[in-house]
Each structure stands twice: as structure tokens, then as C-alpha cells.
Design a protein around this motif. Structure first.
Motif, PDB file in Angstrom:
ATOM      1  N   PRO A  76      13.457   6.918  12.396  1.00  0.00           N
ATOM      2  CA  PRO A  76      12.029   7.284  12.416  1.00  0.00           C
ATOM      3  C   PRO A  76      11.635   8.160  11.232  1.00  0.00           C
ATOM      4  O   PRO A  76      10.557   7.981  10.652  1.00  0.00           O
ATOM      5  CB  PRO A  76      11.865   8.020  13.748  1.00  0.00           C
ATOM      6  N   HIS A  77      12.481   9.106  10.870  1.00  0.00           N
ATOM      7  CA  HIS A  77      12.152   9.990   9.750  1.00  0.00           C
ATOM      8  C   HIS A  77      12.227   9.253   8.416  1.00  0.00           C
ATOM      9  O   HIS A  77      11.435   9.518   7.506  1.00  0.00           O
ATOM     10  CB  HIS A  77      13.086  11.203   9.746  1.00  0.00           C
ATOM     11  N   ARG A  78      13.180   8.329   8.289  1.00  0.00           N
ATOM     12  CA  ARG A  78      13.249   7.538   7.054  1.00  0.00           C
ATOM     13  C   ARG A  78      11.970   6.732   6.864  1.00  0.00           C
ATOM     14  O   ARG A  78      11.407   6.689   5.769  1.00  0.00           O
ATOM     15  CB  ARG A  78      14.454   6.581   7.087  1.00  0.00           C
ATOM     16  N   MET A  79      11.506   6.086   7.948  1.00  0.00           N
ATOM     17  CA  MET A  79      10.300   5.269   7.853  1.00  0.00           C
ATOM     18  C   MET A  79       9.072   6.133   7.597  1.00  0.00           C
ATOM     19  O   MET A  79       8.224   5.797   6.757  1.00  0.00           O
ATOM     20  CB  MET A  79      10.118   4.459   9.138  1.00  0.00           C
ATOM     21  N   ARG A  80       8.972   7.246   8.306  1.00  0.00           N
ATOM     22  CA  ARG A  80       7.765   8.074   8.214  1.00  0.00           C
ATOM     23  C   ARG A  80       7.643   8.793   6.879  1.00  0.00           C
ATOM     24  O   ARG A  80       6.547   8.864   6.298  1.00  0.00           O
ATOM     25  CB  ARG A  80       7.758   9.097   9.355  1.00  0.00           C
ATOM     26  N   MET A 116      -2.374  -1.565  -8.904  1.00  0.00           N
ATOM     27  CA  MET A 116      -0.994  -1.558  -8.493  1.00  0.00           C
ATOM     28  C   MET A 116      -0.104  -2.214  -9.558  1.00  0.00           C
ATOM     29  O   MET A 116       0.977  -1.725  -9.882  1.00  0.00           O
ATOM     30  CB  MET A 116      -0.828  -2.289  -7.169  1.00  0.00           C
ATOM     31  N   ARG A 117      -0.591  -3.337 -10.116  1.00  0.00           N
ATOM     32  CA  ARG A 117       0.183  -3.989 -11.180  1.00  0.00           C
ATOM     33  C   ARG A 117       0.338  -3.088 -12.394  1.00  0.00           C
ATOM     34  O   ARG A 117       1.394  -3.036 -13.013  1.00  0.00           O
ATOM     35  CB  ARG A 117      -0.511  -5.296 -11.599  1.00  0.00           C
ATOM     36  N   LEU A 118      -0.726  -2.344 -12.724  1.00  0.00           N
ATOM     37  CA  LEU A 118      -0.669  -1.428 -13.848  1.00  0.00           C
ATOM     38  C   LEU A 118       0.336  -0.315 -13.591  1.00  0.00           C
ATOM     39  O   LEU A 118       1.096   0.081 -14.476  1.00  0.00           O
ATOM     40  CB  LEU A 118      -2.063  -0.849 -14.107  1.00  0.00           C
ATOM     41  N   ALA A 119       0.355   0.192 -12.353  1.00  0.00           N
ATOM     42  CA  ALA A 119       1.284   1.269 -12.009  1.00  0.00           C
ATOM     43  C   ALA A 119       2.724   0.794 -12.082  1.00  0.00           C
ATOM     44  O   ALA A 119       3.636   1.537 -12.471  1.00  0.00           O
ATOM     45  CB  ALA A 119       0.965   1.804 -10.622  1.00  0.00           C
ATOM     46  N   ILE A 120       2.955  -0.479 -11.699  1.00  0.00           N
ATOM     47  CA  ILE A 120       4.310  -1.025 -11.725  1.00  0.00           C
ATOM     48  C   ILE A 120       4.818  -1.196 -13.150  1.00  0.00           C
ATOM     49  O   ILE A 120       5.981  -0.955 -13.458  1.00  0.00           O
ATOM     50  CB  ILE A 120       4.347  -2.364 -10.955  1.00  0.00           C
ATOM     51  N   THR A 121       3.926  -1.604 -14.080  1.00  0.00           N
ATOM     52  CA  THR A 121       4.337  -1.851 -15.454  1.00  0.00           C
ATOM     53  C   THR A 121       4.567  -0.585 -16.247  1.00  0.00           C
ATOM     54  O   THR A 121       5.176  -0.615 -17.313  1.00  0.00           O
ATOM     55  CB  THR A 121       3.295  -2.718 -16.166  1.00  0.00           C
ATOM     56  N   ARG A 151       5.425  -6.107   6.708  1.00  0.00           N
ATOM     57  CA  ARG A 151       6.869  -6.359   6.649  1.00  0.00           C
ATOM     58  C   ARG A 151       7.291  -6.598   5.200  1.00  0.00           C
ATOM     59  O   ARG A 151       8.281  -6.033   4.718  1.00  0.00           O
ATOM     60  CB  ARG A 151       7.211  -7.568   7.524  1.00  0.00           C
ATOM     61  N   GLY A 152       6.531  -7.424   4.488  1.00  0.00           N
ATOM     62  CA  GLY A 152       6.839  -7.661   3.080  1.00  0.00           C
ATOM     63  C   GLY A 152       6.732  -6.405   2.249  1.00  0.00           C
ATOM     64  O   GLY A 152       7.521  -6.188   1.322  1.00  0.00           O
ATOM     65  N   SER A 153       5.762  -5.554   2.565  1.00  0.00           N
ATOM     66  CA  SER A 153       5.589  -4.306   1.820  1.00  0.00           C
ATOM     67  C   SER A 153       6.742  -3.345   2.065  1.00  0.00           C
ATOM     68  O   SER A 153       7.210  -2.661   1.146  1.00  0.00           O
ATOM     69  CB  SER A 153       4.258  -3.653   2.211  1.00  0.00           C
ATOM     70  N   ILE A 154       7.207  -3.287   3.314  1.00  0.00           N
ATOM     71  CA  ILE A 154       8.352  -2.424   3.628  1.00  0.00           C
ATOM     72  C   ILE A 154       9.598  -2.905   2.894  1.00  0.00           C
ATOM     73  O   ILE A 154      10.348  -2.102   2.320  1.00  0.00           O
ATOM     74  CB  ILE A 154       8.587  -2.394   5.156  1.00  0.00           C
ATOM     75  N   GLU A 155       9.813  -4.211   2.884  1.00  0.00           N
ATOM     76  CA  GLU A 155      10.994  -4.755   2.215  1.00  0.00           C
ATOM     77  C   GLU A 155      10.887  -4.669   0.695  1.00  0.00           C
ATOM     78  O   GLU A 155      11.895  -4.799  -0.004  1.00  0.00           O
ATOM     79  CB  GLU A 155      11.207  -6.202   2.648  1.00  0.00           C
ATOM     80  N   ALA A 156       9.662  -4.451   0.178  1.00  0.00           N
ATOM     81  CA  ALA A 156       9.488  -4.300  -1.268  1.00  0.00           C
ATOM     82  C   ALA A 156       9.904  -2.921  -1.769  1.00  0.00           C
ATOM     83  O   ALA A 156      10.092  -2.730  -2.974  1.00  0.00           O
ATOM     84  CB  ALA A 156       8.030  -4.566  -1.642  1.00  0.00           C
ATOM     85  N   VAL A 157      10.032  -1.969  -0.853  1.00  0.00           N
ATOM     86  CA  VAL A 157      10.498  -0.632  -1.245  1.00  0.00           C
ATOM     87  C   VAL A 157      11.965  -0.742  -1.670  1.00  0.00           C
ATOM     88  O   VAL A 157      12.783  -1.322  -0.946  1.00  0.00           O
ATOM     89  CB  VAL A 157      10.350   0.358  -0.073  1.00  0.00           C
ATOM     90  N   PRO A 158      12.335  -0.229  -2.844  1.00  0.00           N
ATOM     91  CA  PRO A 158      13.721  -0.343  -3.310  1.00  0.00           C
ATOM     92  C   PRO A 158      14.734   0.149  -2.280  1.00  0.00           C
ATOM     93  O   PRO A 158      14.524   1.185  -1.638  1.00  0.00           O
ATOM     94  CB  PRO A 158      13.742   0.537  -4.570  1.00  0.00           C
ATOM     95  N   SER A 159      15.784  -0.597  -2.113  1.00  0.00           N
ATOM     96  CA  SER A 159      16.791  -0.244  -1.113  1.00  0.00           C
ATOM     97  C   SER A 159      17.436   1.108  -1.389  1.00  0.00           C
ATOM     98  O   SER A 159      17.919   1.773  -0.474  1.00  0.00           O
ATOM     99  CB  SER A 159      17.867  -1.333  -1.048  1.00  0.00           C
ATOM    100  N   PRO A 213       5.291   5.609   3.299  1.00  0.00           N
ATOM    101  CA  PRO A 213       4.344   6.053   2.259  1.00  0.00           C
ATOM    102  C   PRO A 213       4.385   5.177   1.001  1.00  0.00           C
ATOM    103  O   PRO A 213       3.350   4.938   0.375  1.00  0.00           O
ATOM    104  CB  PRO A 213       4.820   7.483   1.957  1.00  0.00           C
ATOM    105  N   GLN A 214       5.581   4.707   0.625  1.00  0.00           N
ATOM    106  CA  GLN A 214       5.674   3.832  -0.546  1.00  0.00           C
ATOM    107  C   GLN A 214       5.178   2.419  -0.230  1.00  0.00           C
ATOM    108  O   GLN A 214       4.531   1.775  -1.056  1.00  0.00           O
ATOM    109  CB  GLN A 214       7.122   3.780  -1.035  1.00  0.00           C
ATOM    110  N   ALA A 215       5.472   1.960   0.979  1.00  0.00           N
ATOM    111  CA  ALA A 215       5.028   0.620   1.372  1.00  0.00           C
ATOM    112  C   ALA A 215       3.513   0.540   1.457  1.00  0.00           C
ATOM    113  O   ALA A 215       2.923  -0.512   1.183  1.00  0.00           O
ATOM    114  CB  ALA A 215       5.654   0.240   2.712  1.00  0.00           C
ATOM    115  N   MET A 216       2.858   1.636   1.831  1.00  0.00           N
ATOM    116  CA  MET A 216       1.401   1.632   1.949  1.00  0.00           C
ATOM    117  C   MET A 216       0.737   1.329   0.620  1.00  0.00           C
ATOM    118  O   MET A 216      -0.311   0.664   0.587  1.00  0.00           O
ATOM    119  CB  MET A 216       0.921   2.986   2.493  1.00  0.00           C
ATOM    120  N   ARG A 217       1.313   1.795  -0.464  1.00  0.00           N
ATOM    121  CA  ARG A 217       0.725   1.524  -1.779  1.00  0.00           C
ATOM    122  C   ARG A 217       0.763   0.036  -2.091  1.00  0.00           C
ATOM    123  O   ARG A 217      -0.191  -0.518  -2.624  1.00  0.00           O
ATOM    124  CB  ARG A 217       1.486   2.306  -2.863  1.00  0.00           C
TER     125      ARG A 217
END
Length: 218
Positions: A128-132, A212-217, A106-114, A137-141
Motif C-alpha cells: 500500500p505504501h509503495r503504491m500510494r 507529457m511527451r516534452l517532459a519525457i524527452t 493499469r497501463g500507466s502503473i506498468e509504465a512506471v520504471p520497475s 503519483p508517477q502513474a497519474m502524470r
């Protein structure tokens, strides 16, 4: 009769590792499916689903795993539905994992930019298509590192299944210790086996988190 701690005892404990791995795999796979449903319910636009998912998480995060094992194993027996220790342990750990993975995801999904969701909505994609295709895919990372970290905790949590008679590594150690009365050697072996199982996963979780932190920076 007390006897010496032998190589046969070590082999007995080592062979019990397979049951720890089987229980961990069943609980993690079941928890992954349940956790995904909980995470989607927690982030859905329907208030009843959000409240039900939140209640489920609070229930299983707010009570000890040991009590959950007791309730599943002994509770079903009380109402006339005796259950195998493996099935009881798998069911309790699956519910436990569903609650924790659901909250992690849930936290990972909400971390995806709105803006990603807004763009998908503007393209007339259904929920369903938005989530899939966009959100998950972004939340999984984001979720990979904490998910692997939770798997480590789940493997160690399987040790509590010994309390209901399921013979995994800890229970095997208890059986051998009752015959040898050499707890330092016996449970030292048990601890070493848990370390061998969990340390590579802990290392992988730290590396994934650092990546992941490196990719974010960047």
C-alpha cells in the motif's frame, strides 16, 4: 400538430445539459473509484485478483454500452426491481467507465520504471505504501491525458441513455423533433451543445499529452 422550432425549444434542450453533466459526473467519479480498484487488482501479485479484474474488463469492453444500459434498466425490471432511468444509466456508465479507466490506469502503473518499485521494496515499504507514495503519483502524470480523453467519450456516451427514457440533451432533442419535425435545426443544436462540452476537454487532453511527451524527452 406540427409547430415551428422556437427559442423555448432551444432553452428546453439547453436546460437538459445539466442532466448530461450530472450523469457524466456521477459516472466518471464512480468509474474513477472502480477503475482504481480494477487497476490495482490487475497489477497485484495475486493471480485470482488479476484474473477477476481481467474478466471484468473483457466483459465491459467486449459488449456495447447500449446493451449494458438495456441489461441494467430492463433486466432489473424483469426480475421485479424497477429502477429509475437516471440510476440505471449512472450504474451502467459507472461499470463501463470502471473497465476503461481501470485498463488506462493499469497501463500507466506498468509504465512506471520497475526500478522505482524495487527501490521502494528495498526501503521495506509495504505494497500500500509503495503504491500510494511511489507508484501512483508517477502513474497519474502518465494517465492524465488519456483519462481526460476518456471523459470526452463518456460525455458523448451519455447520449445512449436516451434509449431508456432518461431526458438528457439527446432525449430532449428527440422530444422537440417529434413536435417540430425539423431534425436539422433540432439535432444541429444538440450537436453544437455536445461540441461546446467536449471540445475544451479534447483540447486540454491534447495539450496534456504534448506536455507529457516534452517532459519525457527532456
Amino acid at each position: 400538430m406540427i409547430r415551428e422550432f422556437s427559442s423555448a425549444d432551444v432553452m428546453f434542450i439547453v436546460l437538459a445539459v445539466r442532466w448530461t453533466l450530472i450523469l457524466s459526473a456521477v459516472a466518471f467519479l464512480g468509474g474513477a473509484l472502480g477503475g482504481l480498484l480494477v487497476a490495482l487488482a490487475r497489477t497485484s501479485g495475486r493471480a485470482p485478483l488479476r484474473r477477476a479484474a481481467a474478466g471484468f474488463i473483457q466483459l465491459f469492453q467486449g459488449t456495447p454500452l447500449l446493451m449494458q444500459l438495456f441489461l441494467v434498466y430492463f433486466g432489473l425490471a424483469v426480475i421485479g426491481l424497477p429502477i429509475d432511468p437516471l440510476v440505471a444509466a449512472a450504474a451502467a456508465l459507472t461499470l463501463h467507465a470502471s473497465a476503461y479507466l481501470g485498463e488506462i490506469w493499469r497501463g500507466s502503473i506498468e509504465a512506471v520504471p520497475s526500478g522505482q518499485t524495487e527501490a521502494a521494496t528495498a526501503l521495506a515499504l509495504s505494497y500500500p505504501h509503495r503504491m500510494r507514495h511511489v507508484v501512483l503519483p508517477q502513474a497519474m502524470r502518465v494517465a492524465t491525458a488519456p483519462t481526460v480523453g476518456f471523459l470526452v467519450q463518456l460525455i458523448k456516451g451519455t447520449s445512449l441513455a436516451s434509449i431508456i427514457g432518461f431526458t438528457e440533451v439527446t432525449r430532449a432533442g428527440q422530444i422537440v423533433n417529434n413536435a417540430t419535425f425539423q431534425p436539422f435545426l433540432v439535432f444541429g443544436t444538440v450537436a453544437a451543445l455536445y461540441f461546446v462540452l467536449c471540445w475544451p476537454l479534447s483540447l486540454a487532453a491534447r495539450r496534456l499529452e504534448a506536455r507529457m511527451r516534452l517532459a519525457i524527452t527532456r
